[in-house]
Design a protein around this motif. Structure first.
Motif, PDB file in Angstrom:
ATOM      1  N   THR A  11      12.043  -1.623   7.373  1.00  0.00           N
ATOM      2  CA  THR A  11      11.074  -1.474   7.369  1.00  0.00           C
ATOM      3  C   THR A  11      10.225  -2.751   7.571  1.00  0.00           C
ATOM      4  OG1 THR A  11      10.628  -1.784   5.048  1.00  0.00           O
ATOM      5  CG2 THR A  11      11.113   0.615   5.296  1.00  0.00           C
ATOM      6  N   GLU A  12       8.978  -2.748   7.576  1.00  0.00           N
ATOM      7  CA  GLU A  12       8.305  -4.051   7.788  1.00  0.00           C
ATOM      8  C   GLU A  12       8.675  -5.061   6.708  1.00  0.00           C
ATOM      9  OE1 GLU A  12       3.625  -4.857   6.967  1.00  0.00           O
ATOM     10  OE2 GLU A  12       3.817  -3.997   8.947  1.00  0.00           O
ATOM     11  N   ASP A  13       8.831  -4.587   5.588  1.00  0.00           N
ATOM     12  CA  ASP A  13       9.132  -5.471   4.515  1.00  0.00           C
ATOM     13  C   ASP A  13      10.580  -5.678   4.160  1.00  0.00           C
ATOM     14  OD1 ASP A  13       6.306  -5.465   3.194  1.00  0.00           O
ATOM     15  OD2 ASP A  13       6.616  -3.463   3.561  1.00  0.00           O
ATOM     16  N   GLY A  14      11.399  -5.236   5.093  1.00  0.00           N
ATOM     17  CA  GLY A  14      12.972  -5.742   5.073  1.00  0.00           C
ATOM     18  C   GLY A  14      13.704  -4.646   4.234  1.00  0.00           C
ATOM     19  N   PHE A  15      13.063  -3.427   4.027  1.00  0.00           N
ATOM     20  CA  PHE A  15      13.972  -2.331   3.342  1.00  0.00           C
ATOM     21  C   PHE A  15      14.638  -1.263   4.103  1.00  0.00           C
ATOM     22  CE2 PHE A  15      10.247  -3.399   0.325  1.00  0.00           C
ATOM     23  CZ  PHE A  15      11.005  -4.328  -0.544  1.00  0.00           C
ATOM     24  N   GLU A  16      15.682  -0.817   3.630  1.00  0.00           N
ATOM     25  CA  GLU A  16      16.415   0.433   4.415  1.00  0.00           C
ATOM     26  C   GLU A  16      15.356   1.488   4.578  1.00  0.00           C
ATOM     27  OE1 GLU A  16      17.871   3.832   5.296  1.00  0.00           O
ATOM     28  OE2 GLU A  16      17.417   3.598   3.085  1.00  0.00           O
ATOM     29  N   PRO A  17      15.185   2.012   5.792  1.00  0.00           N
ATOM     30  CA  PRO A  17      13.976   2.760   6.163  1.00  0.00           C
ATOM     31  C   PRO A  17      13.818   3.900   5.355  1.00  0.00           C
ATOM     32  CG  PRO A  17      15.516   2.843   7.907  1.00  0.00           C
ATOM     33  CD  PRO A  17      16.090   1.702   6.938  1.00  0.00           C
ATOM     34  N   HIS A  18      14.992   4.453   5.006  1.00  0.00           N
ATOM     35  CA  HIS A  18      14.758   5.886   4.154  1.00  0.00           C
ATOM     36  C   HIS A  18      14.135   5.391   2.722  1.00  0.00           C
ATOM     37  CE1 HIS A  18      18.043   7.256   6.927  1.00  0.00           C
ATOM     38  NE2 HIS A  18      17.219   8.443   7.080  1.00  0.00           N
ATOM     39  N   PHE A  19      14.940   4.411   2.115  1.00  0.00           N
ATOM     40  CA  PHE A  19      14.437   4.245   0.817  1.00  0.00           C
ATOM     41  C   PHE A  19      13.077   3.508   0.735  1.00  0.00           C
ATOM     42  CE2 PHE A  19      14.716   0.980  -2.920  1.00  0.00           C
ATOM     43  CZ  PHE A  19      14.852   2.075  -4.105  1.00  0.00           C
ATOM     44  N   GLY A  20      12.672   2.650   1.951  1.00  0.00           N
ATOM     45  CA  GLY A  20      11.392   1.952   1.776  1.00  0.00           C
ATOM     46  C   GLY A  20      10.351   2.899   2.149  1.00  0.00           C
ATOM     47  N   VAL A  21      10.452   4.158   2.795  1.00  0.00           N
ATOM     48  CA  VAL A  21       9.383   4.876   3.327  1.00  0.00           C
ATOM     49  C   VAL A  21       9.429   6.118   2.226  1.00  0.00           C
ATOM     50  CG1 VAL A  21       8.713   6.536   4.810  1.00  0.00           C
ATOM     51  CG2 VAL A  21       9.590   4.307   5.587  1.00  0.00           C
ATOM     52  N   ASN A  22      10.467   6.743   1.848  1.00  0.00           N
ATOM     53  CA  ASN A  22      10.525   7.949   1.235  1.00  0.00           C
ATOM     54  C   ASN A  22      10.252   7.587  -0.382  1.00  0.00           C
ATOM     55  OD1 ASN A  22      11.388   9.041   3.541  1.00  0.00           O
ATOM     56  ND2 ASN A  22      13.388   9.754   3.058  1.00  0.00           N
ATOM     57  N   HIS A  23      10.661   6.393  -0.529  1.00  0.00           N
ATOM     58  CA  HIS A  23      10.681   6.073  -2.218  1.00  0.00           C
ATOM     59  C   HIS A  23       9.617   5.050  -2.578  1.00  0.00           C
ATOM     60  CE1 HIS A  23      11.240   5.303  -6.352  1.00  0.00           C
ATOM     61  NE2 HIS A  23      11.658   3.918  -5.983  1.00  0.00           N
ATOM     62  N   LEU A  24       9.976   3.776  -1.914  1.00  0.00           N
ATOM     63  CA  LEU A  24       9.051   2.473  -2.201  1.00  0.00           C
ATOM     64  C   LEU A  24       7.697   2.680  -1.788  1.00  0.00           C
ATOM     65  CD1 LEU A  24      11.556  -0.495  -1.763  1.00  0.00           C
ATOM     66  CD2 LEU A  24      10.812   0.655  -3.780  1.00  0.00           C
ATOM     67  N   GLY A  25       7.417   3.308  -0.692  1.00  0.00           N
ATOM     68  CA  GLY A  25       6.132   3.381  -0.274  1.00  0.00           C
ATOM     69  C   GLY A  25       5.369   4.464  -1.109  1.00  0.00           C
ATOM     70  N   HIS A  26       5.903   5.462  -1.501  1.00  0.00           N
ATOM     71  CA  HIS A  26       5.237   6.410  -2.438  1.00  0.00           C
ATOM     72  C   HIS A  26       5.134   5.973  -3.751  1.00  0.00           C
ATOM     73  CE1 HIS A  26       6.333   9.959   0.505  1.00  0.00           C
ATOM     74  NE2 HIS A  26       4.776   9.833   0.279  1.00  0.00           N
ATOM     75  N   PHE A  27       5.993   5.124  -4.218  1.00  0.00           N
ATOM     76  CA  PHE A  27       6.201   4.565  -5.670  1.00  0.00           C
ATOM     77  C   PHE A  27       4.713   3.593  -5.650  1.00  0.00           C
ATOM     78  CE2 PHE A  27       6.800   0.798  -8.261  1.00  0.00           C
ATOM     79  CZ  PHE A  27       7.311   1.735  -9.662  1.00  0.00           C
ATOM     80  N   ALA A  28       4.485   2.735  -4.604  1.00  0.00           N
ATOM     81  CA  ALA A  28       3.448   1.747  -4.729  1.00  0.00           C
ATOM     82  C   ALA A  28       2.141   2.740  -4.448  1.00  0.00           C
ATOM     83  CB  ALA A  28       3.723   0.892  -3.395  1.00  0.00           C
ATOM     84  N   LEU A  29       2.106   3.494  -3.558  1.00  0.00           N
ATOM     85  CA  LEU A  29       0.923   4.238  -3.495  1.00  0.00           C
ATOM     86  C   LEU A  29       0.618   4.920  -4.571  1.00  0.00           C
ATOM     87  CD1 LEU A  29      -1.313   5.315  -1.252  1.00  0.00           C
ATOM     88  CD2 LEU A  29       0.165   7.446  -1.180  1.00  0.00           C
ATOM     89  N   THR A  30       1.386   5.714  -5.476  1.00  0.00           N
ATOM     90  CA  THR A  30       1.149   6.227  -6.570  1.00  0.00           C
ATOM     91  C   THR A  30       0.604   5.484  -7.706  1.00  0.00           C
ATOM     92  OG1 THR A  30       2.821   8.000  -6.215  1.00  0.00           O
ATOM     93  CG2 THR A  30       2.032   7.867  -8.482  1.00  0.00           C
ATOM     94  N   GLY A  31       1.222   4.306  -7.781  1.00  0.00           N
ATOM     95  CA  GLY A  31       0.908   3.276  -8.746  1.00  0.00           C
ATOM     96  C   GLY A  31      -0.500   2.649  -8.598  1.00  0.00           C
ATOM     97  N   LEU A  32      -0.937   2.789  -7.369  1.00  0.00           N
ATOM     98  CA  LEU A  32      -2.288   2.110  -6.892  1.00  0.00           C
ATOM     99  C   LEU A  32      -3.271   2.915  -6.891  1.00  0.00           C
ATOM    100  CD1 LEU A  32      -1.124  -0.083  -3.916  1.00  0.00           C
ATOM    101  CD2 LEU A  32      -1.693  -0.955  -6.202  1.00  0.00           C
ATOM    102  N   LEU A  33      -3.069   4.530  -6.904  1.00  0.00           N
ATOM    103  CA  LEU A  33      -4.049   5.575  -7.080  1.00  0.00           C
ATOM    104  C   LEU A  33      -4.189   5.962  -8.566  1.00  0.00           C
ATOM    105  CD1 LEU A  33      -3.481   7.343  -3.408  1.00  0.00           C
ATOM    106  CD2 LEU A  33      -5.029   5.757  -4.233  1.00  0.00           C
ATOM    107  N   LEU A  34      -3.355   5.723  -9.529  1.00  0.00           N
ATOM    108  CA  LEU A  34      -3.423   6.409 -10.752  1.00  0.00           C
ATOM    109  C   LEU A  34      -4.588   6.119 -11.462  1.00  0.00           C
ATOM    110  CD1 LEU A  34       0.286   6.097 -12.399  1.00  0.00           C
ATOM    111  CD2 LEU A  34      -1.101   8.235 -11.858  1.00  0.00           C
ATOM    112  N   CYS A  35      -5.387   5.065 -11.020  1.00  0.00           N
ATOM    113  CA  CYS A  35      -6.686   4.749 -11.660  1.00  0.00           C
ATOM    114  C   CYS A  35      -7.658   5.705 -11.493  1.00  0.00           C
ATOM    115  CB  CYS A  35      -7.115   3.186 -11.293  1.00  0.00           C
ATOM    116  SG  CYS A  35      -7.590   3.313  -9.280  1.00  0.00           S
TER     117      CYS A  35
END
Length: 316
Positions: free
Chosen positions: A105-129
């Motif tokens: 990914t753009e941030d240097g992660f294996e793409p399955h892990f980066g997109v399927n998990h890390l992207g959603h982990f970050a998005l969820t944390g930023l939207l929980l407010c």
């Protein structure tokens, strides 16, 4: 619940965000929610595709640009959603990649892990407010039958590997991560007194565009045969996800999938998952790793002894 999306409970006057809502499973979920009266936000990598999907869906449907392969894009998308909407009742973490062409990914992660998990982990944390204080709000994470084939540890070495883009095991690990995340999120939400709950679902087998990546040669005849014999159309594959998103009687920690033919198709039912996906210690370790890799923190959360068992899910 019957076999049509029209028979699902509604989300009237509520706001729902669906990642990858411009096509495939996400589109069917978004369309059904809009038909039931929800204000739907399509979070898509291609805004052109998203706008075309919004026009087809009609109703109150907006589009936000989101590229889960870029944490900068995730932060921009979350900031836009927080700025535009006062509350969020439903977040469906649906978008994903399988056998993508890019090695990282753009941030240097294996793409399955980066997109399927890390992207959603970050998005969820930023939207929980927008969700924590909303009664009945929920996060739905879309997993997969493939979580069972995701052998190997979920560690930083795997997270940054350059050889996982055409690996079924890497895809499976990312879907195991989805389940570990959904369960740890439920534990933390419940312990913090939030109104939001976390549930997960998988669609079984469906011939969506997810299969149009660079499938390894050895897997092509197997996947073609399985899809021919067991797959169901996206409109039916979306049913477990839609029920997870809308069934107000479904408790946090639940996991749904199709109830027939080894969970490959059929009406929604409680789904089984691997022992590795229910490992409480693995949940905590993945959470800590994800926080370190994304820089996204979820605020104060209850502690859990590493000797504790996993939260008891609904179903099996």
């Amino acid at each position: 619940m019957d076999g049509s999306l029209a028979g699902a409970p509604g989300r009237h006057r509520r706001t729902a965000l669906v990642t990858g809502g411009g096509r495939g499973l996400g589109f069917e979920v978004a369309r059904a929610l809009a038909e039931q009266g929800a204000h739907v936000v399509l979070a898509c990598r291609s805004t052109e595709r998203g706008r075309a999907a919004a026009a087809r869906i009609g109703g109150r449907t907006d589009v936000v640009h989101l590229d889960l392969a870029s944490l900068d894009s995730v932060r921009r998308a979350a900031a836009e959603v927080v700025d535009r909407y006062e509350r969020l009742d439903l977040l469906v973490n649906n978008a994903g990649v399988m056998f993508p062409s890019r090695r990282r990914t753009e941030d240097g992660f294996e793409p399955h892990f980066g997109v399927n998990h890390l992207g959603h982990f970050a998005l969820t944390g930023l939207l929980l407010c927008l969700m924590r204080q909303v009664p009945g709000s929920r996060v739905v994470t879309v997993a997969s039958l493939a979580h069972r084939v995701g052998a190997g540890p979920l560690d930083e070495t795997r997270a940054r590997a350059a050889d996982g883009h055409r690996s079924l095991a890497a895809y499976g690990r990312s879907k195991r991560a989805n389940l570990l995340f959904a369960r740890e999120l439920q534990h933390r939400l419940a312990g913090s007194g939030a109104e939001t709950v976390s549930v997960a679902a998988h669609p079984g087998l469906s011939a969506t565009e997810l299969w149009q990546g660079q499938t390894p040669a050895w897997l092509r005849p197997v996947s073609r045969g399985a899809l021919h014999l067991l797959a169901q159309p996206p409109v039916r594959a979306a049913l477990p996800v839609l029920r997870a998103a809308t069934d107000t009687l479904l408790p946090g920690g639940s996991y749904l999938g199709p109830g027939e033919r080894f969970e490959s198709r059929g009406a929604p039912a409680p789904a089984a998952s691997s022992r590795a996906s229910r490992d409480a210690l693995a949940q905590v370790r993945l959470w800590e790793l994800s926080t370190a890799l994304t820089g996204v923190t979820y605020g104060p959360s209850p502690s859990r002894s590493r000797a504790d068992g996993p939260p008891a899910p609904a179903g099996r």
